[in-house]
Motif scaffolding. Sequence first.
Motif, PDB file in Angstrom:
ATOM      1  N   GLY A   1      -4.856   3.356   2.606  1.00 63.84           N
ATOM      2  CA  GLY A   1      -5.572   3.054   1.766  1.00 63.84           C
ATOM      3  C   GLY A   1      -4.934   2.918   0.448  1.00 63.84           C
ATOM      4  O   GLY A   1      -3.818   3.603   0.048  1.00 63.84           O
ATOM      5  N   ILE A   2      -5.654   2.062  -0.620  1.00 65.39           N
ATOM      6  CA  ILE A   2      -5.131   2.116  -1.838  1.00 65.39           C
ATOM      7  C   ILE A   2      -5.902   2.766  -2.805  1.00 65.39           C
ATOM      8  O   ILE A   2      -7.366   2.084  -2.921  1.00 65.39           O
ATOM      9  CB  ILE A   2      -4.749   0.710  -2.522  1.00 65.39           C
ATOM     10  CG1 ILE A   2      -3.728  -0.273  -1.252  1.00 65.39           C
ATOM     11  CG2 ILE A   2      -4.310   0.613  -3.687  1.00 65.39           C
ATOM     12  CD1 ILE A   2      -3.605  -1.527  -1.667  1.00 65.39           C
TER      13      ILE A   2
ATOM     14  N   GLY B   1      -8.684   3.876  -5.680  1.00 71.14           N
ATOM     15  CA  GLY B   1      -8.986   2.976  -6.671  1.00 71.14           C
ATOM     16  C   GLY B   1      -8.698   3.103  -7.902  1.00 71.14           C
ATOM     17  O   GLY B   1      -8.514   1.744  -8.416  1.00 71.14           O
TER      18      GLY B   1
ATOM     19  N   SER C   1      -8.796  -3.005  -0.736  1.00 75.55           N
ATOM     20  CA  SER C   1      -8.175  -1.600  -1.067  1.00 75.55           C
ATOM     21  C   SER C   1      -7.205  -1.055   0.000  1.00 75.55           C
ATOM     22  O   SER C   1      -7.305   0.142   0.154  1.00 75.55           O
ATOM     23  CB  SER C   1      -9.507  -0.867  -1.368  1.00 75.55           C
ATOM     24  OG  SER C   1     -10.039  -1.356  -2.522  1.00 75.55           O
ATOM     25  N   SER C   2      -6.529  -1.840   1.023  1.00 73.93           N
ATOM     26  CA  SER C   2      -5.861  -1.164   1.993  1.00 73.93           C
ATOM     27  C   SER C   2      -5.073  -2.215   2.589  1.00 73.93           C
ATOM     28  O   SER C   2      -5.226  -3.390   2.384  1.00 73.93           O
ATOM     29  CB  SER C   2      -6.652  -0.769   3.061  1.00 73.93           C
ATOM     30  OG  SER C   2      -7.545  -1.684   3.772  1.00 73.93           O
TER      31      SER C   2
ATOM     32  N   ARG D   1      -5.521   0.749  -7.610  1.00 73.23           N
ATOM     33  CA  ARG D   1      -5.701  -0.589  -7.462  1.00 73.23           C
ATOM     34  C   ARG D   1      -5.955  -0.965  -8.581  1.00 73.23           C
ATOM     35  O   ARG D   1      -5.716  -2.202  -9.168  1.00 73.23           O
ATOM     36  CB  ARG D   1      -6.891  -0.726  -6.450  1.00 73.23           C
ATOM     37  CG  ARG D   1      -7.067  -2.156  -6.123  1.00 73.23           C
ATOM     38  CD  ARG D   1      -8.309  -2.309  -5.039  1.00 73.23           C
ATOM     39  NE  ARG D   1      -9.630  -1.942  -5.982  1.00 73.23           N
ATOM     40  CZ  ARG D   1     -10.683  -2.650  -5.440  1.00 73.23           C
ATOM     41  NH1 ARG D   1     -10.541  -3.665  -4.494  1.00 73.23           N
ATOM     42  NH2 ARG D   1     -11.679  -2.369  -5.972  1.00 73.23           N
ATOM     43  N   ASN D   2      -6.857  -0.615  -9.504  1.00 74.02           N
ATOM     44  CA  ASN D   2      -7.035  -1.191 -11.015  1.00 74.02           C
ATOM     45  C   ASN D   2      -6.229  -1.130 -11.831  1.00 74.02           C
ATOM     46  O   ASN D   2      -6.137  -2.339 -12.554  1.00 74.02           O
ATOM     47  CB  ASN D   2      -8.475  -0.461 -11.607  1.00 74.02           C
ATOM     48  CG  ASN D   2      -9.702   0.055 -10.843  1.00 74.02           C
ATOM     49  OD1 ASN D   2      -9.997  -1.075  -9.899  1.00 74.02           O
ATOM     50  ND2 ASN D   2     -10.516   1.047 -10.801  1.00 74.02           N
TER      51      ASN D   2
ATOM     52  N   GLY E   1      -5.607  -6.230  -2.203  1.00 78.77           N
ATOM     53  CA  GLY E   1      -6.252  -5.945  -3.323  1.00 78.77           C
ATOM     54  C   GLY E   1      -7.601  -6.018  -3.163  1.00 78.77           C
ATOM     55  O   GLY E   1      -8.523  -5.377  -3.714  1.00 78.77           O
TER      56      GLY E   1
ATOM     57  N   ALA F   1       0.688  -1.158   0.016  1.00 73.80           N
ATOM     58  CA  ALA F   1       0.357   0.010   0.074  1.00 73.80           C
ATOM     59  C   ALA F   1       0.865   1.156   0.147  1.00 73.80           C
ATOM     60  O   ALA F   1       0.490   2.406  -0.622  1.00 73.80           O
ATOM     61  CB  ALA F   1      -0.954  -0.091   1.380  1.00 73.80           C
TER      62      ALA F   1
END
Length: 314
Positions: A139-140, A142, A230-231, A145-146, A227, A78
Amino acid sequence: MVRLRFLNPYLPWIALVLAILVVGLFDARFLDPMTLIGLMADNATLFVMALGMTFVIYVGSVDLSMQSVAAVASIVLALLLPGYGLAAIPAAIVIGGLLGLLSGFVHGKLRIPSFVATLATGGIAATAALWISGQRAIGIAGDVRNDTLGWIIGSTLGLPNEIWVSLVVFILAFVLEQATPFGKMMKAVGCSEPAATVSGIRVTRIKLAVFALASAFAALSGIMLAGRLSSGTPTIANEFLLPAIAAVVLGGTSLTGGNGGVLRTLAGTMLIAVFRTGMTFVGVNALAQQIVFGTILILAVCLNSGHAPKGVMK
């Protein structure tokens, strides 16, 4: 009873089929293909960690640091993703492997029992996770991450990507175990360290490699969790250690080493998934679920101990 011993390798699979059918009798929705696919996807991350645990138990040891290694990997991922992109993934796996090397060194070189060595390494990893994260979730975004973790989220050919990832990792683990000299040496060490030493196998090197590999698998499971959620957090895999060990044991890998393997761990992981989800379908309350799960684990350990070539985990 002697004539039925040939069934031993197949007992986890028989139990899995029976468990699915029993739950299906209570609620036919459980037999829906989409339910079973969802079950596999939800437990893919656990399966990856359990594969690493299989190698450690296969050589007669145990690794209690895996959940902490997964947490560190998720945080490293992250933190590095925004600035380094895809390079953050191998970096997180390497960090996990190095922690495994530390466990292997303390256990193999310093002759400290594996549960003590890995408990200490797990403490170091857990503290590091809290420190570098500032005791909070990282946090990651959006879009990040995508772009970098699309191979974890989403689906391909109608199946969730978690299933495909765990399948690739399983194939690699199975080939390593069954078709390489390293796999044969792991089995030799698990069956008898003195005999393996006499035959020329460098036991310490094997253990170093096994613990490093297992921690790399744990790091990958942490990446998969990050993944999905998202964190990265210091507690992201806190509920994974016991189920990972249970998956290996329920699959039929002996706690004292030398018997079992990753194919059996596949059955063991699915058994755990069916037990947990099945009890919810049947209507068993949460407290009773823990009692049933604990009882099943104790019985599995007792059965495995009866077939163990030696009586002590190292």
